[in-house]
Scaffold this active site. Structure first.
Site, PDB file in Angstrom:
ATOM      1  N   SER A 108       0.919  -1.154  -0.001  1.00 57.96           N
ATOM      2  CA  SER A 108       0.075  -0.023  -0.006  1.00 57.96           C
ATOM      3  C   SER A 108       1.018   1.328  -0.055  1.00 57.96           C
ATOM      4  CB  SER A 108      -1.006  -0.030   1.369  1.00 57.96           C
ATOM      5  OG  SER A 108      -1.268   1.107   1.391  1.00 57.96           O
ATOM      6  N   SER A 109       0.300   2.328  -0.428  1.00 58.78           N
ATOM      7  CA  SER A 109       1.127   3.682  -0.494  1.00 58.78           C
ATOM      8  C   SER A 109       1.512   4.036   0.817  1.00 58.78           C
ATOM      9  CB  SER A 109       0.268   4.640  -1.165  1.00 58.78           C
ATOM     10  OG  SER A 109      -0.946   4.918  -0.764  1.00 58.78           O
ATOM     11  N   CYS A 110       0.773   3.621   2.050  1.00 59.23           N
ATOM     12  CA  CYS A 110       0.917   4.050   3.344  1.00 59.23           C
ATOM     13  C   CYS A 110       2.504   3.471   3.847  1.00 59.23           C
ATOM     14  CB  CYS A 110      -0.093   3.658   4.219  1.00 59.23           C
ATOM     15  SG  CYS A 110      -0.104   1.878   4.684  1.00 59.23           S
ATOM     16  N   TYR A 137      -0.265  -1.178  10.210  1.00 61.06           N
ATOM     17  CA  TYR A 137      -0.482  -1.659   8.855  1.00 61.06           C
ATOM     18  C   TYR A 137       0.503  -1.585   7.941  1.00 61.06           C
ATOM     19  CZ  TYR A 137      -3.433  -1.668   4.362  1.00 61.06           C
ATOM     20  OH  TYR A 137      -3.738  -2.023   3.103  1.00 61.06           O
ATOM     21  N   LYS A 141       3.042  -4.172   6.060  1.00 59.83           N
ATOM     22  CA  LYS A 141       3.172  -4.213   4.533  1.00 59.83           C
ATOM     23  C   LYS A 141       4.773  -4.297   4.225  1.00 59.83           C
ATOM     24  CE  LYS A 141      -1.004  -4.376   2.957  1.00 59.83           C
ATOM     25  NZ  LYS A 141      -1.426  -5.785   2.481  1.00 59.83           N
ATOM     26  N   THR A 165      -2.167   2.835  -4.790  1.00 59.38           N
ATOM     27  CA  THR A 165      -2.502   3.712  -4.209  1.00 59.38           C
ATOM     28  C   THR A 165      -4.130   3.382  -3.629  1.00 59.38           C
ATOM     29  OG1 THR A 165      -2.824   6.276  -4.525  1.00 59.38           O
ATOM     30  CG2 THR A 165      -3.684   4.618  -6.381  1.00 59.38           C
ATOM     31  N   HIS A 180     -12.982   2.871   3.624  1.00 64.22           N
ATOM     32  CA  HIS A 180     -12.040   4.015   3.213  1.00 64.22           C
ATOM     33  C   HIS A 180     -13.036   5.435   2.756  1.00 64.22           C
ATOM     34  CE1 HIS A 180      -9.326   0.682   2.389  1.00 64.22           C
ATOM     35  NE2 HIS A 180      -8.413   1.553   2.783  1.00 64.22           N
TER      36      HIS A 180
HETATM   37  N1  LIG Z   1      -8.664  -0.831  -0.651  1.00 62.55           N
HETATM   38  C1  LIG Z   1      -7.394  -0.184  -0.763  1.00 62.55           C
HETATM   39  O1  LIG Z   1      -7.914   0.961  -0.812  1.00 62.55           O
HETATM   40  C2  LIG Z   1      -6.266  -0.700  -0.758  1.00 62.55           C
HETATM   41  C3  LIG Z   1      -6.116  -2.059  -0.732  1.00 62.55           C
HETATM   42  N2  LIG Z   1      -4.764  -2.435  -0.836  1.00 62.55           N
HETATM   43  C4  LIG Z   1      -4.308  -3.843  -0.468  1.00 62.55           C
HETATM   44  O2  LIG Z   1      -5.088  -4.886  -1.565  1.00 62.55           O
HETATM   45  C5  LIG Z   1      -5.236  -5.795  -0.720  1.00 62.55           C
HETATM   46  C6  LIG Z   1      -6.965  -6.432  -1.085  1.00 62.55           C
HETATM   47  O3  LIG Z   1      -7.459  -5.199  -0.298  1.00 62.55           O
HETATM   48  P1  LIG Z   1      -9.105  -5.108  -0.604  1.00 62.55           P
HETATM   49  O4  LIG Z   1      -9.680  -5.965  -1.673  1.00 62.55           O
HETATM   50  O5  LIG Z   1      -9.444  -3.645  -0.649  1.00 62.55           O
HETATM   51  O6  LIG Z   1      -9.630  -5.599   1.062  1.00 62.55           O
HETATM   52  P2  LIG Z   1     -11.067  -6.345   1.216  1.00 62.55           P
HETATM   53  O7  LIG Z   1     -11.518  -6.144   2.566  1.00 62.55           O
HETATM   54  O8  LIG Z   1     -12.027  -5.943   0.371  1.00 62.55           O
HETATM   55  O9  LIG Z   1     -10.815  -7.722   1.099  1.00 62.55           O
HETATM   56  C7  LIG Z   1      -9.807  -8.610   1.894  1.00 62.55           C
HETATM   57  C8  LIG Z   1     -10.145  -9.921   1.853  1.00 62.55           C
HETATM   58  O10 LIG Z   1      -9.174 -10.527   2.773  1.00 62.55           O
HETATM   59  C9  LIG Z   1      -9.636 -11.723   3.197  1.00 62.55           C
HETATM   60  N3  LIG Z   1      -9.195 -12.098   4.436  1.00 62.55           N
HETATM   61  C10 LIG Z   1      -9.092 -11.242   5.398  1.00 62.55           C
HETATM   62  N4  LIG Z   1      -8.411 -11.672   6.535  1.00 62.55           N
HETATM   63  C11 LIG Z   1      -8.607 -13.027   6.285  1.00 62.55           C
HETATM   64  C12 LIG Z   1      -8.123 -14.260   6.989  1.00 62.55           C
HETATM   65  N5  LIG Z   1      -7.758 -14.087   8.369  1.00 62.55           N
HETATM   66  N6  LIG Z   1      -8.061 -15.453   6.519  1.00 62.55           N
HETATM   67  C13 LIG Z   1      -8.399 -15.483   5.057  1.00 62.55           C
HETATM   68  N7  LIG Z   1      -8.911 -14.610   4.509  1.00 62.55           N
HETATM   69  C14 LIG Z   1      -8.736 -13.336   4.945  1.00 62.55           C
HETATM   70  C15 LIG Z   1     -11.182 -11.576   3.126  1.00 62.55           C
HETATM   71  O11 LIG Z   1     -11.632 -12.913   2.817  1.00 62.55           O
HETATM   72  P3  LIG Z   1     -13.449 -13.419   2.986  1.00 62.55           P
HETATM   73  O12 LIG Z   1     -14.049 -12.311   1.990  1.00 62.55           O
HETATM   74  O13 LIG Z   1     -13.403 -14.630   2.822  1.00 62.55           O
HETATM   75  O14 LIG Z   1     -13.700 -12.868   4.478  1.00 62.55           O
HETATM   76  C16 LIG Z   1     -11.521 -10.530   2.048  1.00 62.55           C
HETATM   77  O15 LIG Z   1     -11.737 -11.141   1.100  1.00 62.55           O
HETATM   78  C17 LIG Z   1      -4.716  -5.714   0.441  1.00 62.55           C
HETATM   79  O16 LIG Z   1      -3.419  -6.419   0.456  1.00 62.55           O
HETATM   80  C18 LIG Z   1      -4.872  -4.405   0.843  1.00 62.55           C
HETATM   81  O17 LIG Z   1      -3.858  -3.944   1.704  1.00 62.55           O
HETATM   82  C19 LIG Z   1      -3.858  -1.571  -0.959  1.00 62.55           C
HETATM   83  C20 LIG Z   1      -3.873  -0.294  -1.183  1.00 62.55           C
HETATM   84  C21 LIG Z   1      -5.174   0.268  -1.027  1.00 62.55           C
HETATM   85  C1  LIG Z   2      -5.549   3.164   1.324  1.00 60.71           C
HETATM   86  C2  LIG Z   2      -5.079   3.563   2.712  1.00 60.71           C
HETATM   87  O1  LIG Z   2      -6.249   3.889   3.679  1.00 60.71           O
HETATM   88  C3  LIG Z   2      -5.895   4.500   5.030  1.00 60.71           C
HETATM   89  O2  LIG Z   2      -5.260   5.784   4.818  1.00 60.71           O
HETATM   90  P1  LIG Z   2      -5.925   7.049   4.339  1.00 60.71           P
HETATM   91  O3  LIG Z   2      -5.384   7.370   2.965  1.00 60.71           O
HETATM   92  O4  LIG Z   2      -5.876   8.320   5.172  1.00 60.71           O
HETATM   93  O5  LIG Z   2      -7.624   6.401   3.990  1.00 60.71           O
HETATM   94  P2  LIG Z   2      -8.767   6.666   4.152  1.00 60.71           P
HETATM   95  O6  LIG Z   2      -9.583   6.458   3.079  1.00 60.71           O
HETATM   96  O7  LIG Z   2      -9.693   6.344   5.282  1.00 60.71           O
HETATM   97  O8  LIG Z   2      -8.961   8.663   4.557  1.00 60.71           O
HETATM   98  C4  LIG Z   2      -8.501   9.293   3.353  1.00 60.71           C
HETATM   99  C5  LIG Z   2      -8.959  10.833   3.916  1.00 60.71           C
HETATM  100  O9  LIG Z   2     -10.271  11.171   3.765  1.00 60.71           O
HETATM  101  C6  LIG Z   2     -10.833  11.889   5.155  1.00 60.71           C
HETATM  102  N1  LIG Z   2     -12.235  11.398   5.220  1.00 60.71           N
HETATM  103  C7  LIG Z   2     -13.368  12.437   4.963  1.00 60.71           C
HETATM  104  N2  LIG Z   2     -14.307  11.864   5.443  1.00 60.71           N
HETATM  105  C8  LIG Z   2     -14.079  10.419   5.513  1.00 60.71           C
HETATM  106  C9  LIG Z   2     -15.021   9.176   5.785  1.00 60.71           C
HETATM  107  O10 LIG Z   2     -15.944   9.526   6.076  1.00 60.71           O
HETATM  108  N3  LIG Z   2     -14.501   8.076   5.935  1.00 60.71           N
HETATM  109  C10 LIG Z   2     -13.045   7.994   5.743  1.00 60.71           C
HETATM  110  N4  LIG Z   2     -12.454   6.601   5.885  1.00 60.71           N
HETATM  111  N5  LIG Z   2     -12.229   8.921   5.479  1.00 60.71           N
HETATM  112  C11 LIG Z   2     -12.660  10.228   5.492  1.00 60.71           C
HETATM  113  C12 LIG Z   2      -9.881  11.201   5.800  1.00 60.71           C
HETATM  114  O11 LIG Z   2      -9.835  11.978   7.003  1.00 60.71           O
HETATM  115  C13 LIG Z   2      -8.494  11.314   5.146  1.00 60.71           C
HETATM  116  O12 LIG Z   2      -7.882  12.668   5.225  1.00 60.71           O
HETATM  117  C14 LIG Z   2      -4.714   3.949   5.568  1.00 60.71           C
HETATM  118  O13 LIG Z   2      -5.009   3.665   6.963  1.00 60.71           O
HETATM  119  C15 LIG Z   2      -4.318   2.422   4.922  1.00 60.71           C
HETATM  120  O14 LIG Z   2      -5.181   1.528   5.076  1.00 60.71           O
HETATM  121  C16 LIG Z   2      -3.951   2.929   3.651  1.00 60.71           C
HETATM  122  O15 LIG Z   2      -3.171   2.151   2.839  1.00 60.71           O
END
Ligand SMILES: NC(=O)C1=CN([C@@H]2O[C@H](COP(=O)(O)OP(=O)(O)OC[C@H]3O[C@@H](n4cnc5c(N)ncnc54)[C@H](OP(=O)(O)O)[C@@H]3O)[C@@H](O)[C@H]2O)C=CC1
Ligand SMILES: C[C@H]1O[C@H](OP(=O)(O)OP(=O)(O)OC[C@H]2O[C@@H](n3cnc4c(=O)[nH]c(N)nc43)[C@H](O)[C@@H]2O)[C@@H](O)[C@@H](O)C1=O
Length: 316
Positions: A108-110, A137, A141, A165, A180
């Site tokens: 992740s970008s974090c 987190y 990563k 991202t 998010h």
């Molecule tokens: N969403 C975002 O903005 C971003 C995501 N990523 C990365 O992308 C990847 C996917 O994220 P995303 O699709 O958004 O996440 P989701 O929460 O949508 O999906 C995560 C999946 O992980 C599985 N999972 C979680 N815990 C367990 C466990 N203990 N055992 C087995 N399976 C598990 C879940 O399976 P089940 O459905 O079967 O419970 C679920 O399908 C991650 O590595 C995340 O860090 C990176 C950057 C940004």
């Molecule tokens: C993908 C990335 O996601 C997480 O980081 P983040 O970028 O800060 O993600 P976010 O989507 O939750 O927030 C983005 C911005 O948006 C603002 N914001 C406004 N209103 C809402 C709101 O209602 N919900 C949320 N969640 N944020 C809000 C919030 O305050 C912030 O300034 C990591 O922890 C980590 O998991 C990671 O890698």
């Protein structure tokens, strides 16, 4: 990747895993192995060892993780560190023991320092302190990247790491607190419109900037890099363009058709001020995104409405 390779997508029901599955199906792959978290808890070393010994996948996409927005990351700090380390340690080590040909780890970008220069180049990794709200987190990563590199250096494993991202798209998590920002705003503006509310409140000051990539574009990039990238280190995946949270809220408001005003809750955290990816390495590999933000928000909103209204799948 060969068309008859056995492919394990860890996290296939999630937003990213399901997008990778769709992309691979479109490309003609059909030999998949899946387990839900109920069937296989990836935190459990013995269960993961038994699964790999039985299924012997050729290719692994590691898209299973404990995932959430800024408040979830900051609240469930122990789980974000423990679950993610366990999941990735188990999968990467068992992939090595069972002869997996290629593995992709999704970071992740974090992982980049909170105040790193912008845009974020891959070599800014480990050059400064992390953003505190998602430090657990990010530490997990970073360990995943180093694990892939260590197994490559010592055992010759072709394991690659990509750093997406902020993502959004089909099958996103719309939980009101734990999601998010983009799914949170889609839901909040939609509910405000439905209930004819005068205002919508968003978290923080609205000044942080974020970059957003549609999950199907990410899946396309993952497939591309799986075919073309075989090196240590990491590759950023993004668009190279960002937007302030206040402007993002205006875009979501317009897409949803909400007519009230926007307020800011500054008791909620802003997080990192900016996280703009340098995508020159990705572009030089030959890949660029195709879905722009306004179009993507519209597609995600349609998916939200369909899931909420037609299938009742949105969590409360
Ligand atoms: N969403 C975002 O903005 C971003 C995501 N990523 C990365 O992308 C990847 C996917 O994220 P995303 O699709 O958004 O996440 P989701 O929460 O949508 O999906 C995560 C999946 O992980 C599985 N999972 C979680 N815990 C367990 C466990 N203990 N055992 C087995 N399976 C598990 C879940 O399976 P089940 O459905 O079967 O419970 C679920 O399908 C991650 O590595 C995340 O860090 C990176 C950057 C940004
Ligand atoms: C993908 C990335 O996601 C997480 O980081 P983040 O970028 O800060 O993600 P976010 O989507 O939750 O927030 C983005 C911005 O948006 C603002 N914001 C406004 N209103 C809402 C709101 O209602 N919900 C949320 N969640 N944020 C809000 C919030 O305050 C912030 O300034 C990591 O922890 C980590 O998991 C990671 O890698």
């Amino acid at each position: 990747m060969d068309k008859n390779d056995k492919i394990y997508i860890a996290g296939h029901r999630g937003m990213v895993g399901s997008a990778i599955h769709r992309k691979l199906q479109k490309e003609g792959y059909s030999n998949f192995v899946f387990r839900t978290s109920n069937e296989l808890d990836l935190r459990d070393q013995q269960q993961v060892a038994a699964f790999f010994a039985e299924e012997k996948p050729d290719i692994v996409f590691l898209a299973a993780a404990k995932v959430g927005g800024i408040v979830a990351n900051n609240t469930y700090r122990a789980e974000f560190l423990y679950d993610n380390l366990q999941i990735q340690n188990n999968i990467i080590h068992q992939s090595y023991l069972n002869g997996v040909k290629k593995l992709m780890f999704l970071g992740s970008s974090c992982i980049y320092p909170k105040l790193a220069p912008q845009p974020l180049k891959e070599d800014y990794l480990l050059t400064g302190p992390l953003e505190i709200t998602n430090e657990p987190y990010a530490i997990a990563k970073i360990a995943g990247i180093k694990m892939c590199d260590a197994y490559r250096a010592q055992y010759g494993c072709n394991y690659i790491s990509v750093m997406p991202t902020n993502l959004y798209g089909y099958n996103d998590n719309y939980h009101p607190e734990n999601s998010h920002v983009l799914p949170a705003l889609i839901r909040r503006f939609h509910e405000a419109k439905e209930q004819d509310l005068p205002s919508v409140t968003i978290w923080g000051t609205g000044s942080p900037k974020r970059e957003f990539l549609f999950a199907d574009d990410l899946a396309d990039a993952c497939y591309y890099l799986m075919q073309n990238f075989n090196e240590e280190g990491l590759v950023n995946i993004g668009t190279g363009e960002d937007i302030s949270i206040a402007d993002l809220a205006q875009l979501v408001k317009k897409t949803v058709g909400f007519e009230g005003i926007i307020k800011f809750d500054t008791t909620k955290p802003d997080g990192t001020p900016r996280k703009l990816m340098d995508v020159s390495k990705l572009h030089s590999q030959g890949w660029k995104h195709t879905i722009e933000l306004e179009e993507g928000i519209s597609l995600a909103y349609q998916d939200f409405v369909e899931k909420q209204l037609v299938r009742g799948e949105i969590q409360t």
